[in-house]
Write an enzyme that holds these catalytic residues in place. Structure first.
Site, PDB file in Angstrom:
ATOM      1  N   ALA A   1      -0.530  -1.518  -8.089  1.00 41.43           N
ATOM      2  CA  ALA A   1      -1.285  -1.452  -9.338  1.00 41.43           C
ATOM      3  C   ALA A   1      -2.587  -2.259  -9.305  1.00 41.43           C
ATOM      4  O   ALA A   1      -3.549  -1.920 -10.003  1.00 41.43           O
ATOM      5  CB  ALA A   1      -0.407  -1.927 -10.504  1.00 41.43           C
TER       6      ALA A   1
ATOM      7  N   PHE B   1       1.676  -3.883 -13.830  1.00 46.58           N
ATOM      8  CA  PHE B   1       3.011  -3.971 -14.420  1.00 46.58           C
ATOM      9  C   PHE B   1       3.373  -5.408 -14.748  1.00 46.58           C
ATOM     10  O   PHE B   1       3.901  -5.712 -15.798  1.00 46.58           O
ATOM     11  CB  PHE B   1       4.057  -3.372 -13.467  1.00 46.58           C
ATOM     12  CG  PHE B   1       3.871  -1.895 -13.296  1.00 46.58           C
ATOM     13  CD1 PHE B   1       4.388  -1.015 -14.224  1.00 46.58           C
ATOM     14  CD2 PHE B   1       3.124  -1.394 -12.235  1.00 46.58           C
ATOM     15  CE1 PHE B   1       4.188   0.346 -14.101  1.00 46.58           C
ATOM     16  CE2 PHE B   1       2.928  -0.032 -12.100  1.00 46.58           C
ATOM     17  CZ  PHE B   1       3.454   0.842 -13.033  1.00 46.58           C
ATOM     18  N   ARG B   2       3.080  -6.299 -13.771  1.00 52.26           N
ATOM     19  CA  ARG B   2       3.488  -7.686 -13.914  1.00 52.26           C
ATOM     20  C   ARG B   2       2.273  -8.563 -14.181  1.00 52.26           C
ATOM     21  O   ARG B   2       1.148  -8.123 -14.018  1.00 52.26           O
ATOM     22  CB  ARG B   2       4.246  -8.140 -12.661  1.00 52.26           C
ATOM     23  CG  ARG B   2       5.503  -7.300 -12.516  1.00 52.26           C
ATOM     24  CD  ARG B   2       6.288  -7.501 -11.244  1.00 52.26           C
ATOM     25  NE  ARG B   2       7.401  -6.554 -11.256  1.00 52.26           N
ATOM     26  CZ  ARG B   2       7.281  -5.263 -10.949  1.00 52.26           C
ATOM     27  NH1 ARG B   2       6.122  -4.791 -10.531  1.00 52.26           N
ATOM     28  NH2 ARG B   2       8.307  -4.450 -11.063  1.00 52.26           N
TER      29      ARG B   2
ATOM     30  N   HIS C   1       5.817   6.799  -5.602  1.00 48.60           N
ATOM     31  CA  HIS C   1       6.462   6.792  -6.919  1.00 48.60           C
ATOM     32  C   HIS C   1       6.085   8.011  -7.754  1.00 48.60           C
ATOM     33  O   HIS C   1       6.280   8.015  -8.969  1.00 48.60           O
ATOM     34  CB  HIS C   1       6.130   5.504  -7.673  1.00 48.60           C
ATOM     35  CG  HIS C   1       6.789   4.294  -7.065  1.00 48.60           C
ATOM     36  ND1 HIS C   1       6.496   3.006  -7.446  1.00 48.60           N
ATOM     37  CD2 HIS C   1       7.734   4.184  -6.101  1.00 48.60           C
ATOM     38  CE1 HIS C   1       7.235   2.155  -6.729  1.00 48.60           C
ATOM     39  NE2 HIS C   1       7.985   2.843  -5.904  1.00 48.60           N
TER      40      HIS C   1
ATOM     41  N   CYS D   1      10.391  19.942 -14.040  1.00 50.92           N
ATOM     42  CA  CYS D   1      11.620  20.400 -14.693  1.00 50.92           C
ATOM     43  C   CYS D   1      12.813  19.936 -13.859  1.00 50.92           C
ATOM     44  O   CYS D   1      12.861  20.187 -12.651  1.00 50.92           O
ATOM     45  CB  CYS D   1      11.638  21.922 -14.822  1.00 50.92           C
ATOM     46  SG  CYS D   1      13.244  22.544 -15.377  1.00 50.92           S
TER      47      CYS D   1
ATOM     48  N   CYS E   1      12.754  27.733 -18.344  1.00 52.19           N
ATOM     49  CA  CYS E   1      14.111  27.983 -17.855  1.00 52.19           C
ATOM     50  C   CYS E   1      15.156  27.269 -18.709  1.00 52.19           C
ATOM     51  O   CYS E   1      16.348  27.421 -18.495  1.00 52.19           O
ATOM     52  CB  CYS E   1      14.239  27.553 -16.381  1.00 52.19           C
ATOM     53  SG  CYS E   1      14.546  25.789 -16.156  1.00 52.19           S
TER      54      CYS E   1
ATOM     55  N   SER F   1       2.326  -6.575  -5.918  1.00 49.55           N
ATOM     56  CA  SER F   1       3.112  -7.816  -5.982  1.00 49.55           C
ATOM     57  C   SER F   1       4.198  -7.806  -4.914  1.00 49.55           C
ATOM     58  O   SER F   1       4.789  -8.839  -4.630  1.00 49.55           O
ATOM     59  CB  SER F   1       3.733  -7.970  -7.368  1.00 49.55           C
ATOM     60  OG  SER F   1       4.594  -6.876  -7.644  1.00 49.55           O
TER      61      SER F   1
ATOM     62  N   ASN G   1      -4.828  -9.719  -2.283  1.00 46.93           N
ATOM     63  CA  ASN G   1      -4.217  -9.910  -3.596  1.00 46.93           C
ATOM     64  C   ASN G   1      -4.800 -11.159  -4.242  1.00 46.93           C
ATOM     65  O   ASN G   1      -5.065 -12.147  -3.551  1.00 46.93           O
ATOM     66  CB  ASN G   1      -2.693 -10.064  -3.454  1.00 46.93           C
ATOM     67  CG  ASN G   1      -1.971  -9.827  -4.773  1.00 46.93           C
ATOM     68  OD1 ASN G   1      -2.259 -10.465  -5.778  1.00 46.93           O
ATOM     69  ND2 ASN G   1      -1.035  -8.894  -4.767  1.00 46.93           N
TER      70      ASN G   1
ATOM     71  N   ASP H   1     -10.550 -10.211  -5.308  1.00 45.87           N
ATOM     72  CA  ASP H   1     -10.536  -8.914  -5.984  1.00 45.87           C
ATOM     73  C   ASP H   1     -10.661  -7.786  -4.959  1.00 45.87           C
ATOM     74  O   ASP H   1     -11.491  -7.846  -4.051  1.00 45.87           O
ATOM     75  CB  ASP H   1     -11.702  -8.856  -6.969  1.00 45.87           C
ATOM     76  CG  ASP H   1     -11.590  -7.678  -7.928  1.00 45.87           C
ATOM     77  OD1 ASP H   1     -11.350  -7.927  -9.119  1.00 45.87           O
ATOM     78  OD2 ASP H   1     -11.737  -6.528  -7.481  1.00 45.87           O
TER      79      ASP H   1
HETATM   80  P1  OAD Z   1       2.424  -5.237 -10.020  1.00 41.45           P
HETATM   81  O1  OAD Z   1       1.910  -5.175 -11.407  1.00 41.45           O
HETATM   82  O2  OAD Z   1       3.789  -5.742  -9.813  1.00 41.45           O
HETATM   83  O3  OAD Z   1       1.464  -6.121  -9.119  1.00 41.45           O
HETATM   84  C1  OAD Z   1       0.074  -5.990  -9.143  1.00 41.45           C
HETATM   85  C2  OAD Z   1      -0.496  -6.984  -8.156  1.00 41.45           C
HETATM   86  O4  OAD Z   1      -1.892  -6.770  -8.042  1.00 41.45           O
HETATM   87  C3  OAD Z   1      -0.287  -8.445  -8.535  1.00 41.45           C
HETATM   88  O5  OAD Z   1       0.276  -9.107  -7.415  1.00 41.45           O
HETATM   89  C4  OAD Z   1      -1.700  -8.949  -8.844  1.00 41.45           C
HETATM   90  O6  OAD Z   1      -1.894 -10.283  -8.394  1.00 41.45           O
HETATM   91  C5  OAD Z   1      -2.557  -8.021  -8.029  1.00 41.45           C
HETATM   92  N1  OAD Z   1      -3.892  -7.754  -8.597  1.00 41.45           N
HETATM   93  C6  OAD Z   1      -4.196  -7.452  -9.883  1.00 41.45           C
HETATM   94  N2  OAD Z   1      -5.504  -7.200 -10.021  1.00 41.45           N
HETATM   95  C7  OAD Z   1      -6.064  -7.355  -8.791  1.00 41.45           C
HETATM   96  C8  OAD Z   1      -7.391  -7.240  -8.272  1.00 41.45           C
HETATM   97  N3  OAD Z   1      -8.412  -6.886  -9.051  1.00 41.45           N
HETATM   98  N4  OAD Z   1      -7.581  -7.484  -6.958  1.00 41.45           N
HETATM   99  C9  OAD Z   1      -6.540  -7.854  -6.154  1.00 41.45           C
HETATM  100  N5  OAD Z   1      -5.272  -7.962  -6.582  1.00 41.45           N
HETATM  101  C10 OAD Z   1      -5.021  -7.720  -7.882  1.00 41.45           C
HETATM  102  O7  OAD Z   1       2.226  -3.758  -9.411  1.00 41.45           O
HETATM  103  P2  OAD Z   1       2.950  -3.090  -8.163  1.00 41.45           P
HETATM  104  O8  OAD Z   1       3.130  -4.028  -7.033  1.00 41.45           O
HETATM  105  O9  OAD Z   1       2.233  -1.830  -7.906  1.00 41.45           O
HETATM  106  O10 OAD Z   1       7.357   0.994 -10.235  1.00 41.45           O
HETATM  107  O11 OAD Z   1       4.369  -2.755  -8.774  1.00 41.45           O
HETATM  108  C11 OAD Z   1       5.287  -2.040  -8.014  1.00 41.45           C
HETATM  109  C12 OAD Z   1       6.108  -1.133  -8.885  1.00 41.45           C
HETATM  110  O12 OAD Z   1       6.708  -1.854  -9.949  1.00 41.45           O
HETATM  111  C13 OAD Z   1       5.319  -0.067  -9.611  1.00 41.45           C
HETATM  112  O13 OAD Z   1       5.039   1.051  -8.820  1.00 41.45           O
HETATM  113  C14 OAD Z   1       6.217   0.288 -10.752  1.00 41.45           C
HETATM  114  C15 OAD Z   1       6.552  -1.113 -11.180  1.00 41.45           C
HETATM  115  O14 OAD Z   1       7.648  -1.292 -11.966  1.00 41.45           O
HETATM  116  C16 OAD Z   1       7.897   2.020 -10.895  1.00 41.45           C
HETATM  117  O15 OAD Z   1       7.444   2.405 -11.962  1.00 41.45           O
HETATM  118  C17 OAD Z   1       9.081   2.646 -10.229  1.00 41.45           C
END
Ligand code: OAD
Length: 254
Positions: A22, A33-34, A126, A134, A161, A200, A224, A241
Protein backbone atom coordinates in the site's frame (compact mmCIF):
# COMPACT_ATOMS: atom_id res chain seq x y z
CA UNK A 1 25.91 5.23 -1.64
CA UNK A 2 23.61 2.30 -0.81
CA UNK A 3 21.25 2.89 -3.70
CA UNK A 4 24.17 2.97 -6.11
CA UNK A 5 25.27 -0.40 -4.74
CA UNK A 6 21.78 -1.76 -5.36
CA UNK A 7 21.66 -0.26 -8.85
CA UNK A 8 24.99 -1.90 -9.66
CA UNK A 9 23.38 -5.31 -9.12
CA UNK A 10 20.58 -4.53 -11.56
CA UNK A 11 21.35 -5.14 -15.19
CA UNK A 12 19.35 -6.62 -18.03
CA UNK A 13 20.72 -10.12 -17.37
CA UNK A 14 19.76 -10.16 -13.72
CA UNK A 15 16.36 -11.42 -12.58
CA UNK A 16 14.84 -8.49 -10.76
CA UNK A 17 11.57 -8.76 -8.86
CA UNK A 18 9.66 -6.02 -7.03
CA UNK A 19 7.11 -6.72 -4.30
CA UNK A 20 4.86 -3.74 -3.57
CA UNK A 21 2.34 -2.83 -0.89
CA UNK A 22 0.00 0.00 0.00
CA UNK A 23 2.91 2.42 0.63
CA UNK A 24 3.61 2.70 -3.10
CA UNK A 25 0.07 3.99 -3.69
CA UNK A 26 -0.07 6.27 -0.65
CA UNK A 27 1.41 9.22 -2.62
CA UNK A 28 -1.41 8.67 -5.16
CA UNK A 29 -3.92 9.32 -2.39
CA UNK A 30 -4.93 5.70 -1.76
CA UNK A 31 -4.81 5.19 2.03
CA UNK A 32 -2.64 2.46 3.57
CA UNK A 33 -4.04 -0.25 5.85
CA UNK A 34 -1.85 0.18 8.90
CA UNK A 35 -0.41 3.19 10.65
CA UNK A 36 -1.97 6.60 11.33
CA UNK A 37 -5.03 7.16 9.14
CA UNK A 38 -4.75 3.57 7.94
CA UNK A 39 -8.10 2.08 6.94
CA UNK A 40 -7.84 -0.58 9.68
CA UNK A 41 -7.94 2.31 12.14
CA UNK A 42 -11.27 3.47 10.76
CA UNK A 43 -12.78 0.10 9.85
CA UNK A 44 -12.97 -3.17 11.73
CA UNK A 45 -10.80 -5.64 9.83
CA UNK A 46 -12.97 -8.47 11.21
CA UNK A 47 -15.97 -7.31 9.19
CA UNK A 48 -14.22 -7.98 5.88
CA UNK A 49 -13.46 -11.66 6.23
CA UNK A 50 -14.47 -14.44 3.85
CA UNK A 51 -16.45 -15.99 6.71
CA UNK A 52 -18.52 -12.80 7.08
CA UNK A 53 -19.09 -12.67 3.32
CA UNK A 54 -20.46 -16.22 3.40
CA UNK A 55 -22.52 -15.79 6.57
CA UNK A 56 -23.89 -12.31 5.97
CA UNK A 57 -23.32 -11.19 2.37
CA UNK A 58 -25.83 -8.35 2.76
CA UNK A 59 -24.00 -6.81 5.73
CA UNK A 60 -20.64 -7.50 4.13
CA UNK A 61 -21.64 -5.56 1.01
CA UNK A 62 -23.03 -2.66 3.08
CA UNK A 63 -19.66 -2.32 4.86
CA UNK A 64 -17.63 -2.97 1.73
CA UNK A 65 -19.32 -0.05 -0.06
CA UNK A 66 -18.00 2.25 2.66
CA UNK A 67 -14.52 0.73 2.62
CA UNK A 68 -14.40 1.00 -1.15
CA UNK A 69 -15.42 4.67 -0.92
CA UNK A 70 -12.75 5.38 1.72
CA UNK A 71 -10.03 3.67 -0.30
CA UNK A 72 -10.89 4.37 -3.91
CA UNK A 73 -13.58 7.08 -3.71
CA UNK A 74 -11.33 9.88 -4.92
CA UNK A 75 -9.73 9.85 -8.37
CA UNK A 76 -6.25 8.43 -8.24
CA UNK A 77 -3.51 7.77 -10.72
CA UNK A 78 -0.04 6.22 -10.82
CA UNK A 79 2.72 8.27 -9.16
CA UNK A 80 6.43 8.60 -9.90
CA UNK A 81 7.20 5.28 -8.20
CA UNK A 82 4.67 3.27 -10.29
CA UNK A 83 5.96 5.10 -13.38
CA UNK A 84 9.59 4.34 -12.57
CA UNK A 85 8.84 0.62 -12.14
CA UNK A 86 6.90 0.63 -15.43
CA UNK A 87 9.86 2.33 -17.11
CA UNK A 88 12.33 -0.16 -15.61
CA UNK A 89 10.13 -2.93 -16.91
CA UNK A 90 9.98 -1.37 -20.36
CA UNK A 91 13.74 -0.92 -20.38
CA UNK A 92 14.23 -4.61 -19.56
CA UNK A 93 15.53 -4.17 -16.01
CA UNK A 94 12.54 -5.55 -14.15
CA UNK A 95 11.13 -9.05 -14.62
CA UNK A 96 8.14 -9.12 -12.30
CA UNK A 97 6.02 -6.92 -10.09
CA UNK A 98 4.29 -8.82 -7.29
CA UNK A 99 1.74 -6.54 -5.72
CA UNK A 100 -0.52 -6.84 -2.71
CA UNK A 101 -2.41 -3.78 -3.92
CA UNK A 102 -5.86 -4.08 -5.47
CA UNK A 103 -5.91 -0.56 -6.95
CA UNK A 104 -4.73 -1.53 -10.43
CA UNK A 105 -2.12 1.25 -10.53
CA UNK A 106 0.76 -0.91 -11.79
CA UNK A 107 -1.39 -1.93 -14.77
CA UNK A 108 -2.31 1.72 -15.35
CA UNK A 109 1.35 2.77 -15.29
CA UNK A 110 2.23 -0.05 -17.71
CA UNK A 111 -0.59 1.01 -20.04
CA UNK A 112 0.77 4.55 -20.11
CA UNK A 113 4.15 3.42 -21.43
CA UNK A 114 2.51 1.05 -23.94
CA UNK A 115 2.93 -2.67 -24.58
CA UNK A 116 6.14 -4.53 -25.18
CA UNK A 117 7.34 -8.12 -24.91
CA UNK A 118 9.89 -7.00 -22.33
CA UNK A 119 7.23 -5.86 -19.90
CA UNK A 120 7.44 -7.29 -16.42
CA UNK A 121 4.75 -9.72 -15.36
CA UNK A 122 2.37 -8.00 -12.97
CA UNK A 123 0.94 -10.43 -10.42
CA UNK A 124 -1.93 -8.95 -8.41
CA UNK A 125 -1.67 -11.31 -5.46
CA UNK A 126 -4.71 -9.92 -3.65
CA UNK A 127 -6.86 -9.41 -6.73
CA UNK A 128 -8.32 -6.22 -8.13
CA UNK A 129 -10.89 -4.12 -6.29
CA UNK A 130 -12.15 -2.52 -9.49
CA UNK A 131 -13.70 -5.84 -10.51
CA UNK A 132 -16.28 -8.18 -9.04
CA UNK A 133 -16.54 -11.90 -9.58
CA UNK A 134 -19.57 -14.18 -9.41
CA UNK A 135 -18.94 -16.85 -6.80
CA UNK A 136 -20.98 -19.40 -8.81
CA UNK A 137 -20.14 -19.02 -12.49
CA UNK A 138 -16.83 -17.23 -11.93
CA UNK A 139 -17.59 -14.44 -14.40
CA UNK A 140 -15.66 -11.23 -13.78
CA UNK A 141 -17.13 -7.79 -14.39
CA UNK A 142 -16.27 -4.14 -14.00
CA UNK A 143 -17.10 -3.34 -10.37
CA UNK A 144 -18.51 0.21 -10.71
CA UNK A 145 -22.04 -0.67 -11.90
CA UNK A 146 -22.27 -3.49 -9.38
CA UNK A 147 -21.18 -1.26 -6.48
CA UNK A 148 -23.81 1.23 -7.68
CA UNK A 149 -26.50 -1.43 -7.63
CA UNK A 150 -25.44 -2.49 -4.14
CA UNK A 151 -25.49 1.14 -2.98
CA UNK A 152 -29.04 1.45 -4.34
CA UNK A 153 -30.09 -1.48 -2.19
CA UNK A 154 -29.44 -4.64 -4.19
CA UNK A 155 -27.60 -6.49 -1.45
CA UNK A 156 -25.97 -8.75 -2.12
CA UNK A 157 -25.76 -7.94 -5.83
CA UNK A 158 -26.27 -11.01 -7.99
CA UNK A 159 -25.10 -12.22 -11.37
CA UNK A 160 -27.42 -13.21 -14.25
CA UNK A 161 -26.80 -16.83 -13.21
CA UNK A 162 -28.22 -16.10 -9.76
CA UNK A 163 -24.85 -16.33 -7.98
CA UNK A 164 -23.65 -13.64 -5.59
CA UNK A 165 -20.99 -11.16 -6.64
CA UNK A 166 -17.90 -10.77 -4.51
CA UNK A 167 -15.34 -7.99 -4.92
CA UNK A 168 -12.56 -9.68 -6.94
CA UNK A 169 -10.11 -9.43 -4.08
CA UNK A 170 -8.69 -11.93 -1.63
CA UNK A 171 -10.46 -11.53 1.70
CA UNK A 172 -9.01 -12.41 5.09
CA UNK A 173 -9.55 -16.10 5.64
CA UNK A 174 -9.63 -16.78 1.93
CA UNK A 175 -6.96 -18.77 0.12
CA UNK A 176 -4.84 -16.92 -2.38
CA UNK A 177 -4.99 -18.59 -5.77
CA UNK A 178 -2.45 -21.44 -5.48
CA UNK A 179 -0.94 -20.77 -8.89
CA UNK A 180 -0.23 -17.14 -8.03
CA UNK A 181 1.49 -18.03 -4.74
CA UNK A 182 3.55 -20.71 -6.46
CA UNK A 183 4.58 -18.29 -9.18
CA UNK A 184 5.46 -15.60 -6.62
CA UNK A 185 7.59 -18.03 -4.61
CA UNK A 186 9.49 -19.24 -7.68
CA UNK A 187 10.12 -15.68 -8.78
CA UNK A 188 11.42 -14.78 -5.32
CA UNK A 189 13.72 -17.82 -5.35
CA UNK A 190 14.98 -17.17 -8.88
CA UNK A 191 15.58 -13.48 -8.30
CA UNK A 192 19.04 -11.96 -8.22
CA UNK A 193 17.63 -8.73 -6.84
CA UNK A 194 14.44 -8.57 -4.79
CA UNK A 195 12.97 -5.16 -3.95
CA UNK A 196 10.31 -4.82 -1.22
CA UNK A 197 8.65 -1.46 -1.74
CA UNK A 198 6.08 0.21 0.54
CA UNK A 199 4.81 -2.85 2.38
CA UNK A 200 4.66 -3.43 6.13
CA UNK A 201 5.49 -7.08 5.26
CA UNK A 202 3.29 -8.50 8.01
CA UNK A 203 0.69 -10.30 5.88
CA UNK A 204 1.47 -13.76 4.48
CA UNK A 205 2.40 -15.07 2.02
CA UNK A 206 3.95 -11.83 0.78
CA UNK A 207 5.72 -11.33 4.10
CA UNK A 208 7.94 -14.37 3.65
CA UNK A 209 8.96 -13.66 0.05
CA UNK A 210 11.89 -11.33 0.84
CA UNK A 211 13.31 -13.91 3.25
CA UNK A 212 12.93 -16.67 0.64
CA UNK A 213 14.67 -14.47 -1.90
CA UNK A 214 17.49 -13.75 0.56
CA UNK A 215 18.01 -17.41 1.42
CA UNK A 216 18.27 -18.22 -2.29
CA UNK A 217 21.04 -15.67 -2.56
CA UNK A 218 19.23 -12.59 -3.84
CA UNK A 219 20.32 -9.09 -2.98
CA UNK A 220 17.37 -7.67 -1.04
CA UNK A 221 16.45 -3.99 -1.01
CA UNK A 222 13.76 -2.52 1.24
CA UNK A 223 12.13 0.85 0.58
CA UNK A 224 9.88 1.97 3.41
CA UNK A 225 9.37 5.03 5.60
CA UNK A 226 9.53 2.71 8.64
CA UNK A 227 11.42 -0.38 9.71
CA UNK A 228 10.04 -3.75 8.59
CA UNK A 229 10.28 -7.33 9.90
CA UNK A 230 12.66 -8.27 7.06
CA UNK A 231 15.18 -5.48 7.56
CA UNK A 232 17.55 -8.06 9.10
CA UNK A 233 17.95 -9.83 5.73
CA UNK A 234 18.04 -6.64 3.66
CA UNK A 235 21.32 -5.69 1.97
CA UNK A 236 20.11 -2.16 1.32
CA UNK A 237 17.48 -0.26 3.29
CA UNK A 238 16.13 3.06 2.05
CA UNK A 239 13.99 4.72 4.70
CA UNK A 240 12.48 7.19 2.31
CA UNK A 241 9.37 8.04 0.33
CA UNK A 242 8.85 5.67 -2.61
CA UNK A 243 8.48 8.61 -5.01
CA UNK A 244 12.03 9.68 -4.12
CA UNK A 245 13.80 6.34 -4.09
CA UNK A 246 12.29 4.41 -6.96
CA UNK A 247 12.78 7.12 -9.64
CA UNK A 248 16.33 7.68 -8.33
CA UNK A 249 17.07 3.96 -8.62
CA UNK A 250 15.80 3.95 -12.20
CA UNK A 251 17.98 6.95 -13.09
CA UNK A 252 21.02 5.17 -11.73
CA UNK A 253 20.42 2.34 -14.20
CA UNK A 254 20.63 4.30 -17.40
P1 OAD B 1 0.31 -1.60 5.09
O1 OAD B 1 -0.68 -0.51 5.26
O2 OAD B 1 0.32 -2.68 6.09
O3 OAD B 1 1.78 -1.01 5.02
C1 OAD B 1 2.11 0.10 4.24
C2 OAD B 1 3.59 0.36 4.43
O4 OAD B 1 3.99 1.38 3.54
C3 OAD B 1 3.98 0.80 5.83
O5 OAD B 1 5.05 -0.03 6.26
C4 OAD B 1 4.43 2.25 5.65
O6 OAD B 1 5.54 2.57 6.48
C5 OAD B 1 4.85 2.28 4.21
N1 OAD B 1 4.67 3.58 3.53
C6 OAD B 1 3.57 4.38 3.58
N2 OAD B 1 3.73 5.45 2.78
C7 OAD B 1 4.96 5.34 2.22
C8 OAD B 1 5.72 6.13 1.30
N3 OAD B 1 5.22 7.25 0.78
N4 OAD B 1 6.95 5.70 0.95
C9 OAD B 1 7.47 4.55 1.49
N5 OAD B 1 6.80 3.76 2.34
C10 OAD B 1 5.56 4.14 2.71
O7 OAD B 1 0.08 -2.17 3.60
P2 OAD B 1 0.51 -3.58 2.99
O8 OAD B 1 1.85 -4.02 3.45
O9 OAD B 1 0.27 -3.48 1.54
O10 OAD B 1 -4.61 -7.32 2.57
O11 OAD B 1 -0.58 -4.53 3.62
C11 OAD B 1 -0.63 -5.86 3.24
C12 OAD B 1 -2.04 -6.36 3.21
O12 OAD B 1 -2.70 -6.11 4.45
C13 OAD B 1 -2.94 -5.66 2.22
O13 OAD B 1 -2.81 -6.15 0.91
C14 OAD B 1 -4.31 -5.93 2.76
C15 OAD B 1 -4.02 -5.59 4.19
O14 OAD B 1 -4.88 -6.04 5.14
C16 OAD B 1 -5.83 -7.73 2.24
O15 OAD B 1 -6.75 -6.94 2.07
C17 OAD B 1 -5.99 -9.21 2.09
Amino acid sequence: DDLERLAAEIDRDATVVALTGAGISAPSGVPTFRGDDGVWDRFDEGQFTYGRFQRDPDGFWADRIELQQAMFGDDYEPNAAHDALAAMSREGYLDAILTQNTDGLHEDAADTVGDSDDDATILELHGNARRVRCVDCGKRRDGDPIFERAAEGERPPTCDCGGIYKPDVVLFGEQLPGAAIQRARSLAQESDVFLAIGSSLVVEPAASLPRQAASSGATVGVVNLESTPVDDVADVIQREDVTETVPRLRELLS
